[in-house]
Design a protein around this motif. Structure first.
Motif, short mmCIF file in Angstrom:
data_model
loop_
_atom_site.label_atom_id
_atom_site.label_comp_id
_atom_site.label_asym_id
_atom_site.label_seq_id
_atom_site.Cartn_x
_atom_site.Cartn_y
_atom_site.Cartn_z
N PHE A 152 0.83 -1.21 0.00
CA PHE A 152 0.00 0.00 0.00
C PHE A 152 0.86 1.26 0.00
O PHE A 152 1.87 1.36 0.70
N HIS A 153 0.41 2.22 -0.81
CA HIS A 153 1.00 3.55 -0.87
C HIS A 153 -0.15 4.57 -0.92
O HIS A 153 -1.31 4.22 -0.86
N GLN A 154 0.18 5.82 -1.03
CA GLN A 154 -0.74 6.93 -1.26
C GLN A 154 -0.03 7.92 -2.19
O GLN A 154 1.21 7.88 -2.29
N HIS A 155 -0.74 8.82 -2.88
CA HIS A 155 -2.11 9.28 -2.72
C HIS A 155 -2.82 9.28 -4.08
O HIS A 155 -3.68 10.10 -4.34
N LEU A 156 -2.45 8.37 -4.95
CA LEU A 156 -2.89 8.44 -6.35
C LEU A 156 -4.25 7.81 -6.61
O LEU A 156 -4.80 7.96 -7.70
N VAL A 158 -5.45 4.60 -7.06
CA VAL A 158 -5.43 3.73 -8.23
C VAL A 158 -4.81 2.39 -7.85
O VAL A 158 -3.99 2.31 -6.92
N VAL A 159 -5.20 1.34 -8.54
CA VAL A 159 -4.50 0.06 -8.46
C VAL A 159 -3.53 0.01 -9.63
O VAL A 159 -3.94 0.15 -10.79
N ASP A 160 -2.26 -0.19 -9.34
CA ASP A 160 -1.22 -0.17 -10.36
C ASP A 160 -1.20 -1.49 -11.12
O ASP A 160 -1.01 -2.56 -10.53
N ASP A 167 -5.01 -10.80 -13.07
CA ASP A 167 -6.36 -11.21 -12.67
C ASP A 167 -6.67 -10.75 -11.26
O ASP A 167 -7.79 -10.29 -10.97
N VAL A 168 -5.69 -10.84 -10.36
CA VAL A 168 -5.89 -10.38 -8.99
C VAL A 168 -6.05 -8.87 -8.94
O VAL A 168 -6.90 -8.33 -8.22
N GLN A 169 -5.26 -8.16 -9.71
CA GLN A 169 -5.36 -6.70 -9.76
C GLN A 169 -6.75 -6.26 -10.21
O GLN A 169 -7.36 -5.36 -9.62
N ARG A 170 -7.25 -6.89 -11.28
CA ARG A 170 -8.57 -6.51 -11.79
C ARG A 170 -9.65 -6.75 -10.73
O ARG A 170 -10.53 -5.92 -10.52
N ARG A 171 -9.58 -7.91 -10.08
CA ARG A 171 -10.58 -8.23 -9.06
C ARG A 171 -10.49 -7.26 -7.89
O ARG A 171 -11.51 -6.78 -7.39
N PHE A 172 -9.26 -6.98 -7.44
CA PHE A 172 -9.09 -6.08 -6.31
C PHE A 172 -9.61 -4.69 -6.65
O PHE A 172 -10.33 -4.07 -5.85
N ALA A 173 -9.27 -4.19 -7.83
CA ALA A 173 -9.72 -2.86 -8.24
C ALA A 173 -11.24 -2.79 -8.28
O ALA A 173 -11.86 -1.81 -7.83
N ARG A 174 -11.86 -3.83 -8.81
CA ARG A 174 -13.32 -3.88 -8.86
C ARG A 174 -13.93 -3.91 -7.47
O ARG A 174 -14.87 -3.19 -7.16
N ALA A 202 3.61 -9.42 -6.99
CA ALA A 202 3.46 -8.20 -6.19
C ALA A 202 2.92 -7.04 -7.02
O ALA A 202 3.29 -6.86 -8.18
N PHE A 203 2.05 -6.25 -6.37
CA PHE A 203 1.56 -5.03 -7.02
C PHE A 203 1.29 -3.96 -5.98
O PHE A 203 1.22 -4.24 -4.77
N VAL A 204 1.15 -2.74 -6.45
CA VAL A 204 0.95 -1.57 -5.60
C VAL A 204 -0.51 -1.14 -5.65
O VAL A 204 -1.13 -1.11 -6.71
N VAL A 205 -1.04 -0.80 -4.48
CA VAL A 205 -2.34 -0.14 -4.39
C VAL A 205 -2.09 1.25 -3.82
O VAL A 205 -1.59 1.39 -2.70
#
Length: 230
Positions: A152-156, A158-160, A167-174, A202-205
């Protein structure tokens, strides 16, 4: 490192196939503050999920999500590791970098290069993993080898989508109601390094600015729980 390896074993843990809920000291910050992780769920599961709440000390909103996850319940079919605060000195001082002024998200080995000088917000440190905080995170990643990791980061807000499991990114963003957008991959980033070590896990939120309302904390924590299968 000895503390991490000892605590990751079965001592004080559970019988085979059982669940755990324990705190592990990964190391200490420049100023001596403990860097802790909570392991909960099934330590024998093939699915291993890592959540890091705060990397930059002035971006602390993810700590509330991490704390909510660490409070349980643990997932039945995943081994969940939660690091609420990787940069406790920076959070105490409300600074981006650690007590050495190093941006920990420029201090990991993959693509590392010297960026700026001490005093700069993006100073990368003297060498890869020169800082005790980034070194502690690297030991944990190598030990656990997460199949999914959220930093986790801030302040944009967005899911990077630039790296990590699409597939995980899309689900998490939704699930959390954030847009999905590719951000710049910087040299020495934690996720960039992790993805070279254990594959595209790994990905950034990027959370919104400010403190998350309680309902938002629940929404993000529930989205992580869905990833763990709980």
């Amino acid at each position: 490192m000895a503390i991490l390896l000892a605590a990751c074993g079965d001592a004080g843990g559970s019988p085979a196939g059982g669940s755990v809920h324990r705190t592990v000291v990964l190391g200490r910050s420049v100023q001596g503050r403990p860097i802790s992780a909570v392991e909960l769920g099934n330590p024998h599961a093939a699915r291993r999920v890592l959540v890091v709440g705060c990397v930059h000390g002035d971006e602390p909103a993810g700590v509330a999500v991490a704390d909510a996850l660490a409070a349980g319940p643990g997932p039945a079919h995943a081994d969940l590791w939660v690091v609420p605060v990787l940069n406790p000195d920076g959070m105490a001082a409300r600074t981006r970098g650690n007590a050495h002024g190093v941006d920990l998200n420029r201090n990991f080995p993959a693509g590392w290069r010297r960026i700026d000088a001490p005093g700069s917000a993006h100073y990368s440190g003297a060498a890869p993993l020169s800082e005790p905080e980034s070194a502690a995170a690297a030991r944990l990643v190598r030990r656990v080898r997460p199949t999914v990791a959220i930093w986790f980061h801030q302040h944009l807000t967005v899911v990077d989508s630039s790296q990590g499991p699409s597939d995980v990114q899309r689900r998490f963003a939704r699930d959390v109601g954030l847009p999905l957008r590719a951000l710049t991959v910087y040299p020495g980033s934690a996720t960039g390094w992790e993805n070279t070590v254990v594959g595209q896990s790994a990905f950034v939120v990027e959370l919104p600015g400010g403190r998350l309302p309680a309902a938002a904390v629940r929404r993000y924590a529930d989205a992580v729980r869905r990833i763990t299968g709980s």
